[in-house]
Design a protein around this motif. Structure first.
Motif, short mmCIF file in Angstrom:
data_model
loop_
_atom_site.label_atom_id
_atom_site.label_comp_id
_atom_site.label_asym_id
_atom_site.label_seq_id
_atom_site.Cartn_x
_atom_site.Cartn_y
_atom_site.Cartn_z
N PRO A 1 9.48 -8.11 -6.10
CA PRO A 1 8.97 -7.32 -7.21
C PRO A 1 9.33 -7.97 -8.63
O PRO A 1 10.12 -8.81 -8.77
CB PRO A 1 9.84 -6.09 -7.25
CG PRO A 1 10.24 -6.08 -5.82
CD PRO A 1 10.37 -7.45 -5.43
N SER A 2 8.37 -7.85 -9.77
CA SER A 2 8.30 -8.29 -10.85
C SER A 2 9.80 -7.79 -11.70
O SER A 2 10.19 -6.50 -11.43
CB SER A 2 7.29 -8.40 -11.71
OG SER A 2 7.24 -8.61 -12.99
N ASN A 3 10.31 -8.95 -12.67
CA ASN A 3 11.21 -8.29 -13.52
C ASN A 3 10.60 -8.60 -14.74
O ASN A 3 11.52 -8.40 -15.80
CB ASN A 3 12.45 -8.89 -13.48
CG ASN A 3 13.18 -8.40 -11.89
OD1 ASN A 3 13.20 -7.29 -11.59
ND2 ASN A 3 14.03 -9.51 -11.47
N ILE B 1 9.38 -0.73 -15.94
CA ILE B 1 10.10 -0.65 -14.50
C ILE B 1 11.42 -0.38 -14.71
O ILE B 1 12.55 -0.99 -15.32
CB ILE B 1 10.15 -2.08 -13.79
CG1 ILE B 1 8.71 -2.74 -13.61
CG2 ILE B 1 10.69 -2.16 -12.44
CD1 ILE B 1 8.47 -4.01 -13.26
N ARG C 1 13.62 0.69 -7.64
CA ARG C 1 12.94 0.49 -8.76
C ARG C 1 11.73 1.45 -8.78
O ARG C 1 11.09 1.80 -7.81
CB ARG C 1 12.56 -0.90 -8.82
CG ARG C 1 11.58 -1.38 -7.87
CD ARG C 1 11.28 -3.03 -8.23
NE ARG C 1 12.54 -3.70 -8.46
CZ ARG C 1 12.65 -4.72 -9.44
NH1 ARG C 1 11.46 -4.93 -9.88
NH2 ARG C 1 13.44 -5.52 -9.63
N ASN D 1 8.12 2.68 -11.44
CA ASN D 1 7.30 2.25 -12.36
C ASN D 1 6.15 3.50 -12.53
O ASN D 1 5.87 3.90 -11.78
CB ASN D 1 6.68 0.93 -12.61
CG ASN D 1 5.93 0.96 -11.32
OD1 ASN D 1 4.68 1.26 -11.60
ND2 ASN D 1 5.95 -0.14 -10.61
N SER E 1 5.18 4.72 -8.73
CA SER E 1 5.42 3.80 -7.90
C SER E 1 7.11 3.59 -7.76
O SER E 1 7.55 3.48 -8.80
CB SER E 1 4.72 2.59 -7.72
OG SER E 1 4.93 1.90 -6.55
N GLU F 1 14.98 -1.58 -3.01
CA GLU F 1 15.01 -3.05 -2.91
C GLU F 1 15.84 -3.47 -1.57
O GLU F 1 15.72 -4.65 -1.09
CB GLU F 1 15.70 -3.32 -4.21
CG GLU F 1 15.08 -3.29 -5.46
CD GLU F 1 15.75 -3.40 -6.53
OE1 GLU F 1 16.95 -3.41 -6.57
OE2 GLU F 1 14.91 -3.96 -7.45
N TYR G 1 4.85 0.09 -2.48
CA TYR G 1 5.22 0.03 -3.73
C TYR G 1 4.15 -0.98 -4.49
O TYR G 1 3.32 -1.68 -3.95
CB TYR G 1 6.24 -0.77 -3.83
CG TYR G 1 6.56 -1.02 -5.16
CD1 TYR G 1 7.20 -0.18 -6.10
CD2 TYR G 1 6.76 -2.40 -5.91
CE1 TYR G 1 7.62 -0.25 -7.43
CE2 TYR G 1 7.42 -2.48 -7.12
CZ TYR G 1 7.82 -1.66 -7.92
OH TYR G 1 7.99 -1.91 -9.03
N THR G 2 3.54 -0.51 -5.55
CA THR G 2 2.59 -1.12 -6.67
C THR G 2 3.26 -1.50 -7.85
O THR G 2 3.95 -0.70 -8.54
CB THR G 2 1.60 -0.21 -7.20
OG1 THR G 2 0.70 0.54 -5.72
CG2 THR G 2 0.44 -0.82 -7.76
N ASP G 3 3.64 -2.93 -7.85
CA ASP G 3 4.28 -3.59 -8.74
C ASP G 3 3.45 -3.71 -10.16
O ASP G 3 2.22 -3.62 -10.12
CB ASP G 3 4.92 -5.00 -8.46
CG ASP G 3 5.96 -5.58 -9.30
OD1 ASP G 3 6.41 -4.75 -10.05
OD2 ASP G 3 6.22 -6.68 -9.04
#
Length: 186
Positions: free
Chosen positions: A37-39, A140, A147, A149, A157, A161, A178-180
């Motif tokens: 997942p993006s940060n 997020i 997490r 968002n 979503s 983790e 999950y949709t990042d």
């Protein structure tokens, strides 16, 4: 006899015993996704810390004010109607009944993902979270093993983790994925 182990980023492990074999080599195992997942759009988790049933948790409402989500550290992330409503969620294709806390069937009041296990609808008691802050679109909230968002196009979503399992939902429907937030989101 010479035994050589070789590891690389791609391709199967090679074991060479220099002995002839009559069997064809086994096919390589399918590669698993290593997308993390993006940060890129993290919110400051401290801004969302709040007392949740006698402990510190993390809570937010969506920009519409319709939904409220709560992260109970290392336990679960759940979302339901804002204001602690015990009424039906109003999500298309959601089940009409789930096992309630007392074992009887009940109307689902939340969708949740635990630390392990699959996302599910549940009849949760209302959390005692008063006026949690808004989580803006494309930000997020990552805290305590979860997490979540909110995106205008896809909805809300959340993800464990630890297990990598999560959910995405809006009033139009839901999915167990999950949709990042896209890295190039504003």
């Amino acid at each position: 006899m010479l035994v050589l182990f070789s590891a690389a980023c791609t391709g199967p492990t090679v074991i060479n015993t220099e002995e002839p074999t009559s069997q064809a080599p086994a096919p390589a195992a399918a590669q698993t996704s290593t997308t993390r997942p993006s940060n890129a759009h993290l919110a400051n988790a401290f801004a969302y810390a709040t007392p949740v049933d006698g402990a510190t948790g993390y809570a937010f409402t969506t920009p519409s004010g319709r939904w409220q989500c709560v992260i109970v550290p290392r336990t679960q992330a759940s979302c339901g109607k804002a204001g602690g409503s015990a009424s039906a969620l109003g999500i298309t294709d959601a089940p009409e009944e789930v096992p309630g806390p007392d074992g009887e069937t009940a109307t689902p009041t939340a969708i949740l993902v635990g630390r392990s296990g699959d996302p599910q609808f549940a009849a949760l008691p209302a959390y005692s979270v008063t006026d949690p802050p808004e989580l803006p679109f494309n930000r997020i909230l990552a805290a305590a093993g979860f997490r979540c968002n909110v995106q205008e196009a896809t909805g809300i979503s959340c993800l464990s983790e630890l297990s990598g399992k999560g959910f995405t939902f809006s009033a139009d429907g839901w999915t167990t994925a999950y949709t990042d937030v896209p890295a190039d989101a504003p």
